[in-house]
Scaffold this motif. Sequence first.
Motif, mmCIF file in Angstrom:
data_model
loop_
_atom_site.group_PDB
_atom_site.id
_atom_site.type_symbol
_atom_site.label_atom_id
_atom_site.label_comp_id
_atom_site.label_asym_id
_atom_site.label_seq_id
_atom_site.Cartn_x
_atom_site.Cartn_y
_atom_site.Cartn_z
ATOM 1 N N GLU A 1 66.762 42.552 35.889
ATOM 2 C CA GLU A 1 68.038 41.788 35.194
ATOM 3 C C GLU A 1 67.225 40.127 35.129
ATOM 4 O O GLU A 1 67.920 39.159 34.605
ATOM 5 N N TYR A 2 66.953 39.585 36.810
ATOM 6 C CA TYR A 2 66.505 38.352 37.267
ATOM 7 C C TYR A 2 64.735 38.381 36.859
ATOM 8 O O TYR A 2 64.863 37.049 36.647
ATOM 9 N N HIS A 3 63.898 38.988 36.642
ATOM 10 C CA HIS A 3 63.065 38.971 36.149
ATOM 11 C C HIS A 3 62.769 39.963 35.132
ATOM 12 O O HIS A 3 61.275 40.190 35.614
ATOM 13 N N PRO A 4 62.997 39.324 33.836
ATOM 14 C CA PRO A 4 62.822 40.464 32.688
ATOM 15 C C PRO A 4 61.201 40.042 32.372
ATOM 16 O O PRO A 4 60.860 40.883 32.116
ATOM 17 N N GLU A 5 60.477 38.717 32.670
ATOM 18 C CA GLU A 5 59.112 38.961 32.241
ATOM 19 C C GLU A 5 57.975 39.318 33.263
ATOM 20 O O GLU A 5 57.022 40.323 33.209
ATOM 21 N N MET B 1 53.005 43.918 32.527
ATOM 22 C CA MET B 1 53.069 44.583 34.044
ATOM 23 C C MET B 1 54.074 46.277 33.834
ATOM 24 O O MET B 1 53.413 47.517 35.131
ATOM 25 N N PHE B 2 55.035 46.425 33.277
ATOM 26 C CA PHE B 2 55.615 47.491 33.739
ATOM 27 C C PHE B 2 56.118 48.502 32.796
ATOM 28 O O PHE B 2 55.914 47.790 31.340
ATOM 29 N N SER B 3 55.630 49.985 33.098
ATOM 30 C CA SER B 3 55.586 50.781 31.478
ATOM 31 C C SER B 3 57.301 50.826 30.945
ATOM 32 O O SER B 3 57.626 51.285 32.176
ATOM 33 N N LEU C 1 46.612 45.463 37.070
ATOM 34 C CA LEU C 1 47.862 45.107 36.296
ATOM 35 C C LEU C 1 48.188 43.908 36.353
ATOM 36 O O LEU C 1 49.061 43.193 36.483
ATOM 37 N N GLY C 2 47.255 43.187 37.685
ATOM 38 C CA GLY C 2 47.176 41.840 37.995
ATOM 39 C C GLY C 2 48.221 41.845 38.873
ATOM 40 O O GLY C 2 49.346 40.356 39.191
ATOM 41 N N VAL C 3 48.849 41.859 39.672
ATOM 42 C CA VAL C 3 49.726 41.965 40.888
ATOM 43 C C VAL C 3 49.525 40.978 41.812
ATOM 44 O O VAL C 3 48.537 41.014 42.147
ATOM 45 N N THR C 4 50.044 40.275 41.844
ATOM 46 C CA THR C 4 49.819 38.617 43.047
ATOM 47 C C THR C 4 50.900 38.373 44.338
ATOM 48 O O THR C 4 52.000 39.003 44.156
ATOM 49 N N ALA C 5 50.501 38.727 45.322
ATOM 50 C CA ALA C 5 51.139 38.092 46.801
ATOM 51 C C ALA C 5 52.152 37.632 46.766
ATOM 52 O O ALA C 5 53.117 38.171 47.218
ATOM 53 N N ASP C 6 53.133 36.730 45.827
ATOM 54 C CA ASP C 6 54.180 36.219 45.472
ATOM 55 C C ASP C 6 54.751 37.123 44.877
ATOM 56 O O ASP C 6 56.648 37.305 44.879
ATOM 57 N N GLN C 7 54.268 38.098 43.913
ATOM 58 C CA GLN C 7 55.859 39.405 43.829
ATOM 59 C C GLN C 7 55.903 40.398 45.213
ATOM 60 O O GLN C 7 57.066 41.359 44.277
ATOM 61 N N TYR C 8 55.504 40.513 45.920
ATOM 62 C CA TYR C 8 55.509 41.658 46.824
ATOM 63 C C TYR C 8 56.811 40.316 47.288
ATOM 64 O O TYR C 8 57.515 41.718 48.068
ATOM 65 N N GLU C 9 57.166 39.202 47.295
ATOM 66 C CA GLU C 9 58.098 38.730 47.743
ATOM 67 C C GLU C 9 59.318 38.812 46.970
ATOM 68 O O GLU C 9 60.423 40.056 47.173
ATOM 69 N N ILE C 10 59.480 38.820 45.570
ATOM 70 C CA ILE C 10 60.265 39.404 44.542
ATOM 71 C C ILE C 10 60.645 40.869 44.854
ATOM 72 O O ILE C 10 61.935 41.566 44.850
ATOM 73 N N GLU D 1 56.336 46.706 18.426
ATOM 74 C CA GLU D 1 56.886 46.433 17.209
ATOM 75 C C GLU D 1 57.762 45.320 17.901
ATOM 76 O O GLU D 1 57.685 44.175 17.134
ATOM 77 N N ASP D 2 58.564 44.877 19.518
ATOM 78 C CA ASP D 2 59.722 44.297 19.085
ATOM 79 C C ASP D 2 58.968 42.804 19.893
ATOM 80 O O ASP D 2 59.480 42.365 20.671
ATOM 81 N N GLY D 3 57.405 42.892 19.918
ATOM 82 C CA GLY D 3 56.813 42.025 20.568
ATOM 83 C C GLY D 3 56.400 41.515 22.475
ATOM 84 O O GLY D 3 55.561 41.361 22.773
ATOM 85 N N LEU D 4 56.851 42.891 23.053
ATOM 86 C CA LEU D 4 56.873 43.304 24.291
ATOM 87 C C LEU D 4 55.716 44.062 24.235
ATOM 88 O O LEU D 4 54.349 44.647 24.486
ATOM 89 N N ARG D 5 54.191 43.129 25.568
ATOM 90 C CA ARG D 5 53.067 43.462 25.415
ATOM 91 C C ARG D 5 53.437 44.865 26.743
ATOM 92 O O ARG D 5 53.718 44.845 27.902
ATOM 93 N N GLN D 6 53.160 45.926 26.638
ATOM 94 C CA GLN D 6 52.915 47.034 27.154
ATOM 95 C C GLN D 6 51.147 46.991 28.498
ATOM 96 O O GLN D 6 50.629 47.744 26.441
ATOM 97 N N PRO D 7 51.618 47.684 29.315
ATOM 98 C CA PRO D 7 50.147 47.706 29.672
ATOM 99 C C PRO D 7 49.815 49.763 30.018
ATOM 100 O O PRO D 7 50.952 50.421 30.175
ATOM 101 N N ARG D 8 48.755 50.198 29.355
ATOM 102 C CA ARG D 8 48.445 51.731 30.187
ATOM 103 C C ARG D 8 46.716 51.256 30.181
ATOM 104 O O ARG D 8 46.272 50.381 30.088
ATOM 105 N N GLN D 9 46.282 52.157 31.590
ATOM 106 C CA GLN D 9 45.458 53.410 32.062
ATOM 107 C C GLN D 9 44.534 54.273 31.445
ATOM 108 O O GLN D 9 45.371 55.137 30.561
ATOM 109 N N TYR D 10 43.116 53.314 30.665
ATOM 110 C CA TYR D 10 42.407 54.578 30.666
ATOM 111 C C TYR D 10 41.107 54.535 30.713
ATOM 112 O O TYR D 10 40.112 53.603 31.430
#
Length: 399
Positions: A34-38, A43-45, A91-100, A197-206
Amino acid sequence: MLSESSRPIIESTLQTIAERINDITVIFYRKMFEYHPELMDGMFSRADQAEGIQPRALAGSVPVFASYILANPDSYPDEMLARIAHKHASLGVTADQYEIVYKYLFAAIAENLGDACTPEIAEAWTEVYWLMADVLVKIEKGLYDGQKNDVIHSNFKLVSRKEAGTSVLDMIFEPADSTVMSDAVAGQYVTVIVKTEDGLRQPRQYTLLPSAQNQRRIAVKQNEDGEVSPMLHKLEVGDIIEISNPYGDVVLGGYSDQDSQPLYLFSAGIGIVPMVAFLAELKKNHSKRSVVAVHADSSSEAWPLREEYLKLVAELDDAKAISFLKDGEGDFQGEVRVESLDMPRLASVYMCGPLSYMQSVRSALVQQGIPGRNIQYEIFGPDQWILRATRRSMRGNRV
Protein backbone atom coordinates in the motif's frame (compact mmCIF):
# COMPACT_ATOMS: atom_id res chain seq x y z
CA MET A 1 24.27 -14.50 18.95
CA LEU A 2 20.92 -13.94 20.64
CA SER A 3 21.15 -12.02 23.89
CA GLU A 4 20.39 -13.76 27.16
CA SER A 5 17.60 -11.28 27.89
CA SER A 6 15.83 -12.08 24.60
CA ARG A 7 16.30 -15.84 24.68
CA PRO A 8 13.51 -16.74 27.18
CA ILE A 9 11.09 -14.34 25.43
CA ILE A 10 11.73 -15.90 22.02
CA GLU A 11 11.44 -19.38 23.52
CA SER A 12 8.06 -18.59 25.07
CA THR A 13 6.61 -16.81 22.01
CA LEU A 14 8.12 -18.78 19.13
CA GLN A 15 5.25 -21.23 18.77
CA THR A 16 2.68 -18.42 18.77
CA ILE A 17 4.53 -16.45 16.09
CA ALA A 18 5.09 -19.58 13.98
CA GLU A 19 1.40 -20.52 14.20
CA ARG A 20 0.26 -17.02 13.28
CA ILE A 21 2.84 -16.23 10.61
CA ASN A 22 0.44 -16.85 7.70
CA ASP A 23 -2.08 -14.39 9.13
CA ILE A 24 0.71 -11.93 9.97
CA THR A 25 2.00 -12.24 6.41
CA VAL A 26 -1.32 -11.14 4.90
CA ILE A 27 -1.31 -7.95 6.97
CA PHE A 28 2.39 -7.35 6.32
CA TYR A 29 2.21 -7.45 2.53
CA ARG A 30 -1.04 -5.50 2.36
CA LYS A 31 0.50 -2.67 4.36
CA MET A 32 3.87 -2.74 2.61
CA PHE A 33 2.51 -2.67 -0.94
CA GLU A 34 0.00 0.00 0.00
CA TYR A 35 2.82 2.38 0.90
CA HIS A 36 5.53 0.97 -1.39
CA PRO A 37 3.87 -0.19 -4.61
CA GLU A 38 7.20 0.27 -6.39
CA LEU A 39 8.42 -2.98 -4.79
CA MET A 40 6.02 -4.95 -6.99
CA ASP A 41 7.77 -3.57 -10.07
CA GLY A 42 10.68 -5.82 -10.94
CA MET A 43 11.16 -7.37 -7.49
CA PHE A 44 8.10 -9.27 -6.24
CA SER A 45 6.24 -11.81 -8.33
CA ARG A 46 2.58 -10.91 -8.66
CA ALA A 47 1.71 -14.56 -9.35
CA ASP A 48 3.53 -15.81 -6.25
CA GLN A 49 1.83 -13.12 -4.19
CA ALA A 50 -1.57 -14.25 -5.42
CA GLU A 51 -0.79 -17.88 -4.59
CA GLY A 52 0.73 -16.95 -1.22
CA ILE A 53 3.99 -18.81 -1.92
CA GLN A 54 6.45 -15.94 -1.80
CA PRO A 55 4.86 -14.26 1.25
CA ARG A 56 5.03 -17.45 3.32
CA ALA A 57 8.64 -18.08 2.27
CA LEU A 58 9.85 -14.59 3.16
CA ALA A 59 8.02 -13.98 6.43
CA GLY A 60 8.25 -17.64 7.43
CA SER A 61 12.03 -17.50 7.37
CA VAL A 62 12.11 -15.28 10.47
CA PRO A 63 10.62 -17.79 12.98
CA VAL A 64 12.67 -20.57 11.37
CA PHE A 65 15.81 -18.49 11.90
CA ALA A 66 14.75 -17.84 15.51
CA SER A 67 14.16 -21.52 16.14
CA TYR A 68 17.58 -22.38 14.72
CA ILE A 69 19.56 -19.91 16.82
CA LEU A 70 17.73 -21.07 19.94
CA ALA A 71 18.87 -24.62 19.23
CA ASN A 72 22.31 -23.60 17.95
CA PRO A 73 23.45 -20.51 19.92
CA ASP A 74 26.86 -20.30 18.26
CA SER A 75 25.88 -20.67 14.60
CA TYR A 76 23.41 -19.64 11.90
CA PRO A 77 21.45 -21.72 9.35
CA ASP A 78 24.00 -21.09 6.61
CA GLU A 79 22.30 -23.08 3.85
CA MET A 80 18.98 -21.32 4.32
CA LEU A 81 20.60 -17.88 4.50
CA ALA A 82 22.74 -18.51 1.41
CA ARG A 83 19.69 -19.64 -0.56
CA ILE A 84 17.79 -16.49 0.43
CA ALA A 85 20.76 -14.19 -0.22
CA HIS A 86 21.38 -15.48 -3.73
CA LYS A 87 17.72 -15.00 -4.62
CA HIS A 88 17.74 -11.49 -3.11
CA ALA A 89 20.88 -10.54 -5.04
CA SER A 90 19.37 -11.71 -8.33
CA LEU A 91 16.45 -9.36 -7.66
CA GLY A 92 18.63 -6.45 -6.57
CA VAL A 93 17.56 -6.27 -2.93
CA THR A 94 19.32 -3.40 -1.12
CA ALA A 95 20.21 -2.91 2.54
CA ASP A 96 17.71 -0.07 3.00
CA GLN A 97 14.85 -2.34 1.91
CA TYR A 98 15.35 -4.41 5.05
CA GLU A 99 14.23 -1.30 6.96
CA ILE A 100 11.02 -1.24 4.92
CA VAL A 101 10.35 -4.93 5.53
CA TYR A 102 11.05 -4.49 9.24
CA LYS A 103 8.62 -1.57 9.56
CA TYR A 104 5.66 -3.34 8.01
CA LEU A 105 6.39 -6.84 9.27
CA PHE A 106 6.53 -5.67 12.85
CA ALA A 107 3.48 -3.49 12.41
CA ALA A 108 1.69 -6.64 11.24
CA ILE A 109 2.95 -8.64 14.23
CA ALA A 110 1.74 -5.92 16.61
CA GLU A 111 -1.66 -5.79 14.93
CA ASN A 112 -2.04 -9.57 14.99
CA LEU A 113 -0.93 -10.02 18.62
CA GLY A 114 -2.74 -6.95 19.92
CA ASP A 115 -2.15 -6.25 23.59
CA ALA A 116 -0.10 -9.46 23.87
CA CYS A 117 2.68 -7.73 21.91
CA THR A 118 4.46 -6.14 24.85
CA PRO A 119 7.49 -3.85 24.37
CA GLU A 120 9.70 -6.69 25.63
CA ILE A 121 8.34 -9.11 23.02
CA ALA A 122 8.69 -6.54 20.24
CA GLU A 123 12.26 -5.80 21.29
CA ALA A 124 13.23 -9.49 21.41
CA TRP A 125 11.82 -10.22 17.94
CA THR A 126 13.42 -7.05 16.62
CA GLU A 127 16.75 -8.46 17.77
CA VAL A 128 16.05 -11.73 15.91
CA TYR A 129 15.07 -9.89 12.75
CA TRP A 130 18.18 -7.73 12.65
CA LEU A 131 20.48 -10.64 13.46
CA MET A 132 19.11 -12.35 10.36
CA ALA A 133 18.97 -9.20 8.24
CA ASP A 134 22.54 -8.18 9.06
CA VAL A 135 23.87 -11.58 7.99
CA LEU A 136 21.90 -11.44 4.75
CA VAL A 137 23.09 -7.92 3.97
CA LYS A 138 26.72 -9.02 4.42
CA ILE A 139 26.28 -12.09 2.22
CA GLU A 140 24.49 -10.07 -0.45
CA LYS A 141 27.20 -7.39 -0.40
CA GLY A 142 29.79 -10.10 -1.00
CA LEU A 143 27.76 -11.44 -3.92
CA TYR A 144 27.40 -7.98 -5.46
CA ASP A 145 31.10 -7.22 -4.96
CA GLY A 146 32.04 -10.47 -6.70
CA GLN A 147 30.40 -9.46 -9.98
CA LYS A 148 32.23 -7.81 -12.86
CA ASN A 149 29.71 -4.96 -12.96
CA ASP A 150 27.53 -3.03 -10.54
CA VAL A 151 24.38 -3.23 -12.67
CA ILE A 152 21.49 -5.18 -11.14
CA HIS A 153 19.65 -5.86 -14.40
CA SER A 154 21.08 -4.99 -17.81
CA ASN A 155 19.59 -5.14 -21.30
CA PHE A 156 20.00 -8.28 -23.40
CA LYS A 157 18.87 -8.93 -26.97
CA LEU A 158 17.34 -12.22 -28.10
CA VAL A 159 19.57 -13.64 -30.86
CA SER A 160 18.22 -17.19 -31.18
CA ARG A 161 15.08 -19.14 -30.29
CA LYS A 162 14.20 -22.73 -31.12
CA GLU A 163 11.93 -25.46 -29.86
CA ALA A 164 13.50 -27.83 -27.35
CA GLY A 165 10.61 -30.07 -26.27
CA THR A 166 6.89 -29.74 -25.80
CA SER A 167 6.11 -26.06 -25.05
CA VAL A 168 9.82 -25.40 -24.35
CA LEU A 169 11.92 -22.74 -26.06
CA ASP A 170 15.74 -22.71 -26.07
CA MET A 171 16.58 -18.98 -26.01
CA ILE A 172 19.95 -17.25 -26.39
CA PHE A 173 20.55 -13.62 -25.44
CA GLU A 174 23.52 -11.31 -25.96
CA PRO A 175 24.28 -7.94 -24.32
CA ALA A 176 22.38 -5.00 -25.80
CA ASP A 177 24.67 -2.44 -24.15
CA SER A 178 28.27 -2.10 -22.99
CA THR A 179 27.79 -3.72 -19.56
CA VAL A 180 30.56 -6.25 -18.89
CA MET A 181 29.16 -9.74 -18.36
CA SER A 182 29.93 -11.55 -15.10
CA ASP A 183 31.07 -15.15 -15.18
CA ALA A 184 28.55 -17.90 -14.44
CA VAL A 185 29.08 -21.21 -12.66
CA ALA A 186 27.24 -24.32 -13.86
CA GLY A 187 23.95 -24.60 -11.98
CA GLN A 188 23.46 -20.87 -11.41
CA TYR A 189 20.45 -18.88 -12.56
CA VAL A 190 19.59 -15.38 -13.68
CA THR A 191 16.55 -13.24 -13.01
CA VAL A 192 14.77 -12.35 -16.22
CA ILE A 193 12.42 -9.36 -16.20
CA VAL A 194 9.69 -8.73 -18.75
CA LYS A 195 7.14 -5.96 -18.95
CA THR A 196 3.61 -7.35 -18.74
CA GLU A 197 0.61 -6.09 -20.68
CA ASP A 198 -0.31 -3.61 -17.95
CA GLY A 199 3.24 -2.22 -17.86
CA LEU A 200 4.41 -3.92 -14.64
CA ARG A 201 7.92 -5.38 -14.76
CA GLN A 202 7.82 -8.97 -13.48
CA PRO A 203 10.82 -11.16 -12.49
CA ARG A 204 11.39 -14.88 -12.88
CA GLN A 205 14.49 -17.01 -12.34
CA TYR A 206 15.87 -19.35 -15.03
CA THR A 207 18.88 -21.65 -14.73
CA LEU A 208 21.59 -20.95 -17.28
CA LEU A 209 22.40 -23.46 -20.00
CA PRO A 210 25.86 -23.92 -21.54
CA SER A 211 26.50 -21.17 -24.07
CA ALA A 212 29.18 -19.40 -26.05
CA GLN A 213 31.15 -16.59 -24.47
CA ASN A 214 29.23 -13.35 -24.01
CA GLN A 215 25.84 -15.10 -24.10
CA ARG A 216 23.07 -16.04 -21.69
CA ARG A 217 21.08 -19.14 -22.64
CA ILE A 218 17.91 -20.33 -20.93
CA ALA A 219 15.11 -22.83 -21.58
CA VAL A 220 11.58 -21.56 -20.95
CA LYS A 221 8.65 -23.91 -20.55
CA GLN A 222 5.39 -22.13 -21.22
CA ASN A 223 2.82 -22.14 -18.47
CA GLU A 224 -0.43 -21.29 -20.22
CA ASP A 225 -1.85 -19.88 -16.99
CA GLY A 226 1.35 -18.00 -16.19
CA GLU A 227 2.19 -14.37 -16.67
CA VAL A 228 5.88 -14.30 -17.64
CA SER A 229 6.56 -17.47 -19.66
CA PRO A 230 3.89 -16.67 -22.29
CA MET A 231 5.48 -13.22 -22.69
CA LEU A 232 8.90 -14.80 -23.18
CA HIS A 233 7.49 -17.23 -25.75
CA LYS A 234 6.18 -14.24 -27.72
CA LEU A 235 9.64 -12.66 -28.00
CA GLU A 236 11.15 -12.44 -31.45
CA VAL A 237 14.82 -12.29 -32.42
CA GLY A 238 15.98 -8.73 -31.80
CA ASP A 239 13.68 -8.07 -28.83
CA ILE A 240 15.29 -6.77 -25.65
CA ILE A 241 14.65 -7.75 -22.02
CA GLU A 242 16.42 -7.25 -18.68
CA ILE A 243 18.64 -9.99 -17.23
CA SER A 244 20.55 -10.05 -13.93
CA ASN A 245 24.03 -11.25 -13.12
CA PRO A 246 24.23 -15.00 -12.37
CA TYR A 247 23.53 -16.24 -8.85
CA GLY A 248 22.71 -19.51 -7.08
CA ASP A 249 24.42 -21.79 -4.59
CA VAL A 250 23.46 -25.19 -6.05
CA VAL A 251 26.68 -25.86 -7.95
CA LEU A 252 29.12 -28.73 -8.34
CA GLY A 253 31.74 -27.03 -6.17
CA GLY A 254 33.21 -29.05 -3.34
CA TYR A 255 33.70 -32.26 -5.31
CA SER A 256 36.65 -33.35 -7.43
CA ASP A 257 37.53 -36.22 -9.72
CA GLN A 258 39.62 -37.64 -6.89
CA ASP A 259 36.43 -37.94 -4.87
CA SER A 260 35.26 -41.55 -4.94
CA GLN A 261 31.60 -40.58 -4.55
CA PRO A 262 29.60 -41.25 -7.73
CA LEU A 263 27.35 -38.44 -8.90
CA TYR A 264 23.62 -38.95 -9.50
CA LEU A 265 21.61 -36.29 -11.33
CA PHE A 266 17.83 -36.62 -10.94
CA SER A 267 15.59 -34.44 -13.09
CA ALA A 268 12.01 -34.29 -14.32
CA GLY A 269 10.60 -32.16 -17.13
CA ILE A 270 12.22 -28.74 -17.41
CA GLY A 271 14.24 -29.60 -14.29
CA ILE A 272 16.73 -31.10 -16.72
CA VAL A 273 18.28 -27.65 -17.33
CA PRO A 274 20.78 -27.58 -14.42
CA MET A 275 21.70 -31.18 -15.19
CA VAL A 276 22.66 -30.21 -18.75
CA ALA A 277 24.78 -27.43 -17.25
CA PHE A 278 26.46 -29.87 -14.84
CA LEU A 279 27.14 -32.42 -17.58
CA ALA A 280 28.67 -29.75 -19.81
CA GLU A 281 30.89 -28.60 -16.93
CA LEU A 282 32.05 -32.17 -16.28
CA LYS A 283 32.85 -32.60 -19.97
CA LYS A 284 34.72 -29.27 -20.09
CA ASN A 285 36.89 -30.41 -17.16
CA HIS A 286 37.51 -33.87 -18.70
CA SER A 287 35.95 -35.47 -15.64
CA LYS A 288 36.62 -39.12 -14.86
CA ARG A 289 33.93 -39.21 -12.24
CA SER A 290 31.18 -41.85 -12.31
CA VAL A 291 27.94 -40.12 -13.29
CA VAL A 292 24.39 -41.48 -13.52
CA ALA A 293 21.86 -39.10 -15.10
CA VAL A 294 18.26 -40.06 -14.29
CA HIS A 295 15.45 -38.24 -16.10
CA ALA A 296 11.68 -38.59 -15.79
CA ASP A 297 9.17 -37.35 -18.35
CA SER A 298 5.92 -38.16 -20.09
CA SER A 299 7.52 -39.13 -23.42
CA SER A 300 10.69 -38.76 -25.46
CA GLU A 301 9.00 -36.03 -27.51
CA ALA A 302 8.19 -34.00 -24.39
CA TRP A 303 11.70 -34.51 -22.97
CA PRO A 304 13.39 -31.05 -23.08
CA LEU A 305 16.93 -30.77 -24.47
CA ARG A 306 16.99 -34.54 -24.91
CA GLU A 307 19.59 -34.78 -27.68
CA GLU A 308 22.02 -32.40 -25.99
CA TYR A 309 21.62 -34.18 -22.65
CA LEU A 310 22.23 -37.67 -24.07
CA LYS A 311 25.16 -36.46 -26.18
CA LEU A 312 26.88 -34.97 -23.13
CA VAL A 313 26.39 -38.19 -21.17
CA ALA A 314 27.87 -40.21 -24.05
CA GLU A 315 30.92 -37.92 -24.21
CA LEU A 316 31.87 -38.44 -20.56
CA ASP A 317 34.30 -41.25 -19.68
CA ASP A 318 32.16 -42.91 -17.02
CA ALA A 319 28.54 -41.87 -17.36
CA LYS A 320 25.18 -43.34 -18.26
CA ALA A 321 21.65 -42.06 -18.71
CA ILE A 322 18.56 -43.76 -17.31
CA SER A 323 15.08 -42.63 -18.32
CA PHE A 324 11.67 -43.16 -16.73
CA LEU A 325 9.00 -42.30 -19.31
CA LYS A 326 5.28 -42.65 -18.72
CA ASP A 327 4.64 -43.77 -22.30
CA GLY A 328 6.89 -46.81 -21.81
CA GLU A 329 9.56 -45.84 -24.34
CA GLY A 330 12.29 -45.19 -21.79
CA ASP A 331 14.54 -47.54 -19.87
CA PHE A 332 11.72 -47.83 -17.34
CA GLN A 333 8.04 -47.00 -17.50
CA GLY A 334 6.26 -44.72 -15.06
CA GLU A 335 7.58 -42.86 -12.04
CA VAL A 336 11.20 -42.96 -10.89
CA ARG A 337 11.92 -45.99 -8.74
CA VAL A 338 15.07 -45.27 -6.78
CA GLU A 339 15.27 -48.83 -5.46
CA SER A 340 15.85 -50.10 -9.02
CA LEU A 341 19.05 -48.07 -9.38
CA ASP A 342 21.16 -49.93 -6.80
CA MET A 343 22.76 -46.70 -5.59
CA PRO A 344 25.82 -46.70 -3.32
CA ARG A 345 25.18 -45.07 0.06
CA LEU A 346 27.87 -42.43 -0.41
CA ALA A 347 26.50 -41.15 -3.71
CA SER A 348 26.25 -37.39 -4.20
CA VAL A 349 22.85 -36.36 -5.51
CA TYR A 350 21.48 -33.29 -7.27
CA MET A 351 17.77 -32.94 -8.02
CA CYS A 352 15.60 -30.55 -10.00
CA GLY A 353 11.97 -30.78 -11.06
CA PRO A 354 8.48 -30.27 -9.66
CA LEU A 355 8.39 -30.16 -5.86
CA SER A 356 6.26 -33.30 -5.60
CA TYR A 357 8.81 -35.18 -7.73
CA MET A 358 11.74 -34.06 -5.58
CA GLN A 359 9.91 -34.86 -2.35
CA SER A 360 9.19 -38.37 -3.60
CA VAL A 361 12.74 -38.96 -4.85
CA ARG A 362 14.34 -37.54 -1.73
CA SER A 363 12.21 -39.73 0.55
CA ALA A 364 13.16 -42.79 -1.49
CA LEU A 365 16.84 -41.85 -1.42
CA VAL A 366 16.84 -41.48 2.36
CA GLN A 367 15.06 -44.83 2.67
CA GLN A 368 17.83 -46.37 0.57
CA GLY A 369 20.40 -45.02 3.04
CA ILE A 370 21.64 -41.93 1.18
CA PRO A 371 22.56 -39.30 3.82
CA GLY A 372 20.43 -36.17 3.60
CA ARG A 373 23.54 -33.98 3.55
CA ASN A 374 24.53 -35.61 0.24
CA ILE A 375 21.30 -34.50 -1.47
CA GLN A 376 21.15 -31.04 -3.02
CA TYR A 377 18.30 -29.58 -5.03
CA GLU A 378 17.23 -26.59 -7.07
CA ILE A 379 13.65 -25.46 -6.82
CA PHE A 380 11.63 -23.19 -9.06
CA GLY A 381 10.24 -20.09 -7.35
CA PRO A 382 10.31 -19.23 -3.62
CA ASP A 383 11.89 -22.01 -1.58
CA GLN A 384 9.61 -23.04 1.28
CA TRP A 385 11.09 -26.52 1.26
CA ILE A 386 14.38 -25.37 2.75
CA LEU A 387 12.45 -23.80 5.63
CA ARG A 388 10.89 -27.16 6.43
CA ALA A 389 14.26 -28.88 5.96
CA THR A 390 15.88 -26.45 8.39
CA ARG A 391 13.18 -27.22 10.94
CA ARG A 392 13.73 -30.96 10.47
CA SER A 393 17.48 -30.59 10.96
CA MET A 394 16.88 -29.10 14.39
CA ARG A 395 14.66 -31.87 15.75
CA GLY A 396 16.29 -33.59 18.65
CA ASN A 397 18.76 -30.71 19.07
CA ARG A 398 16.63 -28.24 21.01
CA VAL A 399 18.12 -26.73 24.14
